[in-house]
Design a protein around this motif. Structure first.
Motif, mmCIF file in Angstrom:
data_model
loop_
_atom_site.group_PDB
_atom_site.id
_atom_site.type_symbol
_atom_site.label_atom_id
_atom_site.label_comp_id
_atom_site.label_asym_id
_atom_site.label_seq_id
_atom_site.Cartn_x
_atom_site.Cartn_y
_atom_site.Cartn_z
ATOM 1 N N SER A 19 0.843 -1.194 0.000
ATOM 2 C CA SER A 19 0.000 0.000 0.000
ATOM 3 C C SER A 19 0.877 1.242 0.000
ATOM 4 O O SER A 19 2.057 1.197 0.327
ATOM 5 C CB SER A 19 -0.940 0.009 1.214
ATOM 6 O OG SER A 19 -0.192 0.070 2.408
ATOM 7 N N GLY A 20 0.275 2.329 -0.372
ATOM 8 C CA GLY A 20 0.985 3.593 -0.401
ATOM 9 C C GLY A 20 -0.014 4.718 -0.534
ATOM 10 O O GLY A 20 -1.221 4.494 -0.542
ATOM 11 N N THR A 78 -15.248 -11.143 10.627
ATOM 12 C CA THR A 78 -14.829 -9.836 10.123
ATOM 13 C C THR A 78 -13.686 -9.265 10.953
ATOM 14 O O THR A 78 -13.663 -9.404 12.164
ATOM 15 C CB THR A 78 -16.011 -8.836 10.160
ATOM 16 O OG1 THR A 78 -17.123 -9.417 9.504
ATOM 17 C CG2 THR A 78 -15.663 -7.532 9.482
ATOM 18 N N ARG A 79 -12.758 -8.627 10.282
ATOM 19 C CA ARG A 79 -11.696 -7.870 10.949
ATOM 20 C C ARG A 79 -11.667 -6.483 10.322
ATOM 21 O O ARG A 79 -12.241 -6.260 9.251
ATOM 22 C CB ARG A 79 -10.344 -8.557 10.817
ATOM 23 C CG ARG A 79 -9.818 -8.587 9.391
ATOM 24 C CD ARG A 79 -8.427 -9.203 9.333
ATOM 25 N NE ARG A 79 -8.019 -9.479 7.978
ATOM 26 C CZ ARG A 79 -7.483 -8.603 7.142
ATOM 27 N NH1 ARG A 79 -7.294 -7.361 7.525
ATOM 28 N NH2 ARG A 79 -7.141 -8.953 5.921
ATOM 29 N N THR A 80 -10.992 -5.538 10.947
ATOM 30 C CA THR A 80 -10.907 -4.182 10.413
ATOM 31 C C THR A 80 -9.462 -3.707 10.431
ATOM 32 O O THR A 80 -8.748 -3.897 11.416
ATOM 33 C CB THR A 80 -11.778 -3.211 11.237
ATOM 34 O OG1 THR A 80 -13.146 -3.626 11.162
ATOM 35 C CG2 THR A 80 -11.664 -1.784 10.712
ATOM 36 N N ASN A 81 -9.062 -3.075 9.336
ATOM 37 C CA ASN A 81 -7.762 -2.417 9.241
ATOM 38 C C ASN A 81 -7.994 -0.912 9.316
ATOM 39 O O ASN A 81 -8.967 -0.408 8.762
ATOM 40 C CB ASN A 81 -7.080 -2.761 7.918
ATOM 41 C CG ASN A 81 -6.896 -4.247 7.748
ATOM 42 O OD1 ASN A 81 -6.575 -4.959 8.690
ATOM 43 N ND2 ASN A 81 -7.116 -4.733 6.543
ATOM 44 N N ILE A 82 -7.106 -0.198 9.981
ATOM 45 C CA ILE A 82 -7.196 1.262 10.074
ATOM 46 C C ILE A 82 -5.928 1.847 9.463
ATOM 47 O O ILE A 82 -4.820 1.359 9.702
ATOM 48 C CB ILE A 82 -7.367 1.726 11.532
ATOM 49 C CG1 ILE A 82 -8.710 1.212 12.082
ATOM 50 C CG2 ILE A 82 -7.280 3.251 11.642
ATOM 51 C CD1 ILE A 82 -8.962 1.540 13.532
ATOM 52 N N PHE A 83 -6.119 2.905 8.659
ATOM 53 C CA PHE A 83 -5.012 3.576 7.985
ATOM 54 C C PHE A 83 -4.987 5.038 8.427
ATOM 55 O O PHE A 83 -6.002 5.728 8.345
ATOM 56 C CB PHE A 83 -5.179 3.489 6.466
ATOM 57 C CG PHE A 83 -5.239 2.071 5.977
ATOM 58 C CD1 PHE A 83 -4.078 1.397 5.643
ATOM 59 C CD2 PHE A 83 -6.450 1.409 5.865
ATOM 60 C CE1 PHE A 83 -4.128 0.082 5.203
ATOM 61 C CE2 PHE A 83 -6.512 0.096 5.426
ATOM 62 C CZ PHE A 83 -5.345 -0.572 5.104
ATOM 63 N N ARG A 120 -0.230 1.764 9.043
ATOM 64 C CA ARG A 120 -1.172 0.682 8.755
ATOM 65 C C ARG A 120 -1.398 -0.114 10.032
ATOM 66 O O ARG A 120 -0.498 -0.779 10.521
ATOM 67 C CB ARG A 120 -0.596 -0.222 7.659
ATOM 68 C CG ARG A 120 -0.358 0.514 6.350
ATOM 69 C CD ARG A 120 0.416 -0.313 5.345
ATOM 70 N NE ARG A 120 -0.286 -1.563 5.088
ATOM 71 C CZ ARG A 120 0.309 -2.746 5.012
ATOM 72 N NH1 ARG A 120 1.601 -2.877 5.177
ATOM 73 N NH2 ARG A 120 -0.402 -3.820 4.762
ATOM 74 N N LEU A 121 -2.609 -0.039 10.559
ATOM 75 C CA LEU A 121 -2.977 -0.806 11.752
ATOM 76 C C LEU A 121 -3.796 -2.002 11.279
ATOM 77 O O LEU A 121 -5.025 -1.959 11.236
ATOM 78 C CB LEU A 121 -3.760 0.077 12.729
ATOM 79 C CG LEU A 121 -3.017 1.329 13.206
ATOM 80 C CD1 LEU A 121 -3.942 2.236 13.996
ATOM 81 C CD2 LEU A 121 -1.801 0.940 14.027
ATOM 82 N N ILE A 122 -3.106 -3.059 10.896
ATOM 83 C CA ILE A 122 -3.737 -4.222 10.289
ATOM 84 C C ILE A 122 -4.246 -5.158 11.384
ATOM 85 O O ILE A 122 -3.470 -5.632 12.217
ATOM 86 C CB ILE A 122 -2.748 -4.965 9.358
ATOM 87 C CG1 ILE A 122 -2.167 -4.006 8.307
ATOM 88 C CG2 ILE A 122 -3.420 -6.177 8.704
ATOM 89 C CD1 ILE A 122 -3.184 -3.337 7.408
ATOM 90 N N ASP A 123 -5.564 -5.381 11.390
ATOM 91 C CA ASP A 123 -6.224 -6.290 12.328
ATOM 92 C C ASP A 123 -5.892 -5.969 13.786
ATOM 93 O O ASP A 123 -5.652 -6.856 14.586
ATOM 94 C CB ASP A 123 -5.867 -7.745 11.991
ATOM 95 C CG ASP A 123 -6.838 -8.732 12.621
ATOM 96 O OD1 ASP A 123 -7.923 -8.321 13.095
ATOM 97 O OD2 ASP A 123 -6.508 -9.937 12.639
ATOM 98 N N THR A 149 -10.991 -0.054 6.898
ATOM 99 C CA THR A 149 -11.562 -1.009 5.954
ATOM 100 C C THR A 149 -11.936 -2.292 6.700
ATOM 101 O O THR A 149 -11.071 -3.133 6.956
ATOM 102 C CB THR A 149 -10.586 -1.352 4.806
ATOM 103 O OG1 THR A 149 -9.358 -1.841 5.350
ATOM 104 C CG2 THR A 149 -10.327 -0.151 3.916
ATOM 105 N N PRO A 150 -13.210 -2.443 7.065
ATOM 106 C CA PRO A 150 -13.652 -3.745 7.568
ATOM 107 C C PRO A 150 -13.525 -4.773 6.440
ATOM 108 O O PRO A 150 -13.784 -4.461 5.275
ATOM 109 C CB PRO A 150 -15.118 -3.507 7.933
ATOM 110 C CG PRO A 150 -15.215 -2.023 8.131
ATOM 111 C CD PRO A 150 -14.254 -1.437 7.143
ATOM 112 N N VAL A 151 -13.116 -5.989 6.783
ATOM 113 C CA VAL A 151 -12.873 -7.043 5.802
ATOM 114 C C VAL A 151 -13.675 -8.281 6.183
ATOM 115 O O VAL A 151 -13.553 -8.788 7.296
ATOM 116 C CB VAL A 151 -11.371 -7.416 5.736
ATOM 117 C CG1 VAL A 151 -11.125 -8.509 4.716
ATOM 118 C CG2 VAL A 151 -10.521 -6.190 5.451
ATOM 119 N N ASP A 152 -14.482 -8.773 5.243
ATOM 120 C CA ASP A 152 -15.193 -10.029 5.436
ATOM 121 C C ASP A 152 -14.181 -11.151 5.232
ATOM 122 O O ASP A 152 -13.646 -11.320 4.131
ATOM 123 C CB ASP A 152 -16.343 -10.140 4.429
ATOM 124 C CG ASP A 152 -17.144 -11.409 4.590
ATOM 125 O OD1 ASP A 152 -16.546 -12.500 4.556
ATOM 126 O OD2 ASP A 152 -18.371 -11.299 4.728
#
Length: 182
Positions: A19-20, A78-83, A120-123, A149-152
Motif C-alpha cells: 500500500s501507499g 470480520t476484521r478491520t484495518n485502520i489507515f 497501517r494498523l492491520i487487524d 476497511t472492515p474485511v469479510d
C-alpha cells in the motif's frame, strides 16, 4: 485531460510495499476529480476491491482534534484495518481508542507517524469494537487523515469507513445521504 494510474506504488514509484499514498497538489483544486481503488488479488475465489476515500488537505486532523470511525468490526467473520496518514510533512502522534456498542472503551493504542508516512494498523481492532476515535496528539506537529476497511474474512470483500466531517466537510448537525447500505 484525464490521467489513469494503475498500481501506483510499484509502477510509478518502484515500491515493493502493498500500500501507499499519493498526494495531488493543484492551484485549481476545485477542477480536480479523482477516485482511488484498492484491490485484493490474493483471494483464490477472485479479485475484490473497493473505493477508498480521497481527503482534502484543508480537512485534516490538526493537533488535539479527534475524528470517529463508526462501523468497524472484529468478530469471527470480520476484521478491520485502520489507515492513518500524516499529510503536512511533520511528525505526529496518534491515539486510537476503541469502543463497544454500549459506549464502553475496550482498549487504546498510541503510535508515532513520520512525515508523509502511512500508518497501517492491520487487524488491531479488538473484538466487540464498533467505533474508533482517532486523536491527533496535542503535541503533534503534523496533521492526519484516517479511514478504516472492515474485511469479510470469508469472501475477502471489504469496504471503506471514514469520518464524514473529514471526508466531505459535513457538520454533525446536518442530514446526510447514505448512498449504499448493507
Amino acid at each position: 485531460q484525464g490521467v489513469k494510474l494503475a498500481d501506483v506504488v510499484t509502477s510509478v514509484f518502484a515500491g515493493d510495499e502493498v500500500s501507499g499514498t499519493l498526494q495531488l497538489r493543484s492551484r485549481d483544486f476545485d477542477k480536480l476529480y479523482t477516485t482511488a481503488n484498492i484491490f485484493s488479488v490474493s483471494n483464490p475465489i477472485g479479485t475484490t476491491g473497493a473505493l477508498i476515500p480521497i481527503f482534502r488537505s484543508d480537512r485534516t486532523l490538526v493537533a488535539g482534534k479527534t475524528l470517529a470511525l463508526t462501523g468497524i468490526r472484529k468478530n469471527a467473520k470480520t476484521r478491520t484495518n485502520i489507515f492513518v496518514q500524516e499529510t503536512s510533512g511533520r511528525p505526529a502522534k496518534v491515539t486510537v481508542r476503541f469502543y463497544a456498542e454500549s459506549g464502553a472503551e475496550l482498549s487504546s493504542l498510541t503510535e508515532s507517524i513520520d512525515s508523509f508516512r502511512l500508518l497501517r494498523l492491520i487487524d488491531r481492532v479488538p473484538a466487540g469494537a464498533v467505533t474508533a476515535r482517532v486523536t491527533n496528539d496535542a503535541t503533534s506537529a503534523g496533521n492526519l487523515v484516517a479511514y478504516a476497511t472492515p474485511v469479510d474474512q470469508e469472501s475477502g470483500d471489504f469496504w471503506s469507513v471514514a469520518d464524514w466531517g473529514q471526508l466531505v466537510g459535513a457538520t454533525y448537525d446536518e442530514p446526510v445521504v447514505v448512498p449504499a447500505a448493507g
